[in-house]
Design a protein around this motif. Sequence first.
Motif, PDB file in Angstrom:
ATOM      1  N   LEU A  55     -27.064  24.704  -0.713  1.00 44.26           N
ATOM      2  CA  LEU A  55     -27.140  23.952   0.465  1.00 44.26           C
ATOM      3  C   LEU A  55     -25.811  23.547   0.865  1.00 44.26           C
ATOM      4  CD1 LEU A  55     -30.611  22.312   0.249  1.00 44.26           C
ATOM      5  CD2 LEU A  55     -30.044  24.096   2.052  1.00 44.26           C
ATOM      6  N   LEU A  56     -25.163  22.871  -0.027  1.00 45.81           N
ATOM      7  CA  LEU A  56     -23.879  22.182   0.050  1.00 45.81           C
ATOM      8  C   LEU A  56     -22.672  23.094   0.425  1.00 45.81           C
ATOM      9  CD1 LEU A  56     -22.247  19.286   0.241  1.00 45.81           C
ATOM     10  CD2 LEU A  56     -21.858  19.637  -2.195  1.00 45.81           C
ATOM     11  N   GLU A  57     -22.798  24.321  -0.474  1.00 47.86           N
ATOM     12  CA  GLU A  57     -21.651  25.377  -0.185  1.00 47.86           C
ATOM     13  C   GLU A  57     -21.876  26.127   0.987  1.00 47.86           C
ATOM     14  OE1 GLU A  57     -19.963  28.841  -3.219  1.00 47.86           O
ATOM     15  OE2 GLU A  57     -22.278  28.638  -2.939  1.00 47.86           O
ATOM     16  N   THR A  58     -23.016  26.270   1.680  1.00 47.84           N
ATOM     17  CA  THR A  58     -23.184  26.946   2.963  1.00 47.84           C
ATOM     18  C   THR A  58     -23.478  26.209   3.943  1.00 47.84           C
ATOM     19  OG1 THR A  58     -25.635  27.203   2.369  1.00 47.84           O
ATOM     20  CG2 THR A  58     -24.191  29.246   1.634  1.00 47.84           C
ATOM     21  N   MET A  59     -23.071  24.858   3.927  1.00 47.59           N
ATOM     22  CA  MET A  59     -23.471  23.886   4.914  1.00 47.59           C
ATOM     23  C   MET A  59     -22.535  23.880   6.099  1.00 47.59           C
ATOM     24  SD  MET A  59     -24.007  19.791   4.330  1.00 47.59           S
ATOM     25  CE  MET A  59     -25.129  20.056   2.936  1.00 47.59           C
ATOM     26  N   THR A  60     -21.408  24.468   5.605  1.00 48.91           N
ATOM     27  CA  THR A  60     -20.232  24.688   6.785  1.00 48.91           C
ATOM     28  C   THR A  60     -19.319  25.775   6.541  1.00 48.91           C
ATOM     29  OG1 THR A  60     -18.422  23.349   7.841  1.00 48.91           O
ATOM     30  CG2 THR A  60     -18.623  23.188   5.667  1.00 48.91           C
ATOM     31  N   GLY A  61     -18.530  26.184   7.294  1.00 52.76           N
ATOM     32  CA  GLY A  61     -17.690  27.409   7.300  1.00 52.76           C
ATOM     33  C   GLY A  61     -16.365  27.060   6.185  1.00 52.76           C
ATOM     34  N   PRO A  62     -15.381  27.711   6.567  1.00 50.73           N
ATOM     35  CA  PRO A  62     -14.194  27.750   5.533  1.00 50.73           C
ATOM     36  C   PRO A  62     -13.478  26.435   6.014  1.00 50.73           C
ATOM     37  CG  PRO A  62     -14.309  29.887   6.980  1.00 50.73           C
ATOM     38  CD  PRO A  62     -15.324  29.115   7.370  1.00 50.73           C
ATOM     39  N   VAL A  63     -12.833  25.717   5.068  1.00 50.26           N
ATOM     40  CA  VAL A  63     -12.154  24.712   5.026  1.00 50.26           C
ATOM     41  C   VAL A  63     -11.109  24.586   6.200  1.00 50.26           C
ATOM     42  CG1 VAL A  63     -10.841  22.994   3.658  1.00 50.26           C
ATOM     43  CG2 VAL A  63     -12.415  24.130   2.638  1.00 50.26           C
ATOM     44  N   PRO A  64     -11.220  23.824   6.967  1.00 53.50           N
ATOM     45  CA  PRO A  64     -10.064  23.717   8.145  1.00 53.50           C
ATOM     46  C   PRO A  64      -8.662  23.735   7.227  1.00 53.50           C
ATOM     47  CG  PRO A  64     -11.728  22.106   8.503  1.00 53.50           C
ATOM     48  CD  PRO A  64     -12.011  22.588   7.330  1.00 53.50           C
ATOM     49  N   LEU A  65      -7.722  24.500   8.046  1.00 54.68           N
ATOM     50  CA  LEU A  65      -6.312  24.743   7.512  1.00 54.68           C
ATOM     51  C   LEU A  65      -5.554  23.343   7.230  1.00 54.68           C
ATOM     52  CD1 LEU A  65      -5.131  27.651   9.562  1.00 54.68           C
ATOM     53  CD2 LEU A  65      -5.775  27.582   7.249  1.00 54.68           C
ATOM     54  N   GLN A  66      -5.939  22.482   8.214  1.00 52.31           N
ATOM     55  CA  GLN A  66      -5.188  21.184   8.108  1.00 52.31           C
ATOM     56  C   GLN A  66      -5.738  20.430   7.040  1.00 52.31           C
ATOM     57  OE1 GLN A  66      -7.363  22.074  10.303  1.00 52.31           O
ATOM     58  NE2 GLN A  66      -8.420  20.259  11.119  1.00 52.31           N
ATOM     59  N   CYS A  67      -6.810  20.693   6.415  1.00 52.19           N
ATOM     60  CA  CYS A  67      -7.382  19.723   5.146  1.00 52.19           C
ATOM     61  C   CYS A  67      -7.090  20.535   3.685  1.00 52.19           C
ATOM     62  CB  CYS A  67      -8.845  19.644   5.182  1.00 52.19           C
ATOM     63  SG  CYS A  67      -9.515  19.123   6.798  1.00 52.19           S
TER      64      CYS A  67
END
Length: 205
Positions: A55-67
């Motif tokens: 659930l935590l892995e699929t909670m959001t998309g790719p890490v934003p480049l600025q992060c």
Amino acid sequence: MFVKGFSDCAWEMTSLRMAFQCLSWISILLCIAQVSSMPTKCQLQQTLMAKTHNLLETMTGPVPLQCLDDIPVEIRSPTWALQSKNSKQDVGAAKAVYKSLMKVSSLMESDSFPQSWDADKLVKFQIIVDRQIEESECITRIKTQKEEDDFAVRDAALTDYFDKLEKLLKEKEFSVCGWEVVRREVLSVLQFILVENSNNFWLTV
């Protein structure tokens, strides 16, 4: 006289039958009470831990480049504190995993999550983490031999690690990048717990 004697005999037989039935019911109830009071196996559930990770892995998309460069070098999870290399270390490791779940739950109590996170998966994640905490609370009461009790050392390392994550999140004012650091770190912790501990460490259901 004969009728009276027969009636008295019949009444005594009925009373004995009722008494026998009462004793039978009492025996059954005592057996049930004994079974229900037997201690159950006190271990963590691998299936729930895997669901938490997914659930935590699929909670959001790719890490934003600025992060991408936002993970501080000084924050590294003390993986050794979560590992059991033999049966004597199982209790200390299990208590350490339980402590980690408590810390994760505390971190995720905020109401300032990134809007890009899937709200439904976030709620499910929080529910399963809390369920694991509730169902495995018995772990904290398991007694071990003094020479085998290494939880205090594990606890100190984990407390320092999660305190640093909480401090970073506040310093970054609960920004998207701050949350991404926390999410990736918690993911690495859950992954390590799942992969590095033997099957004997987990409750089979």
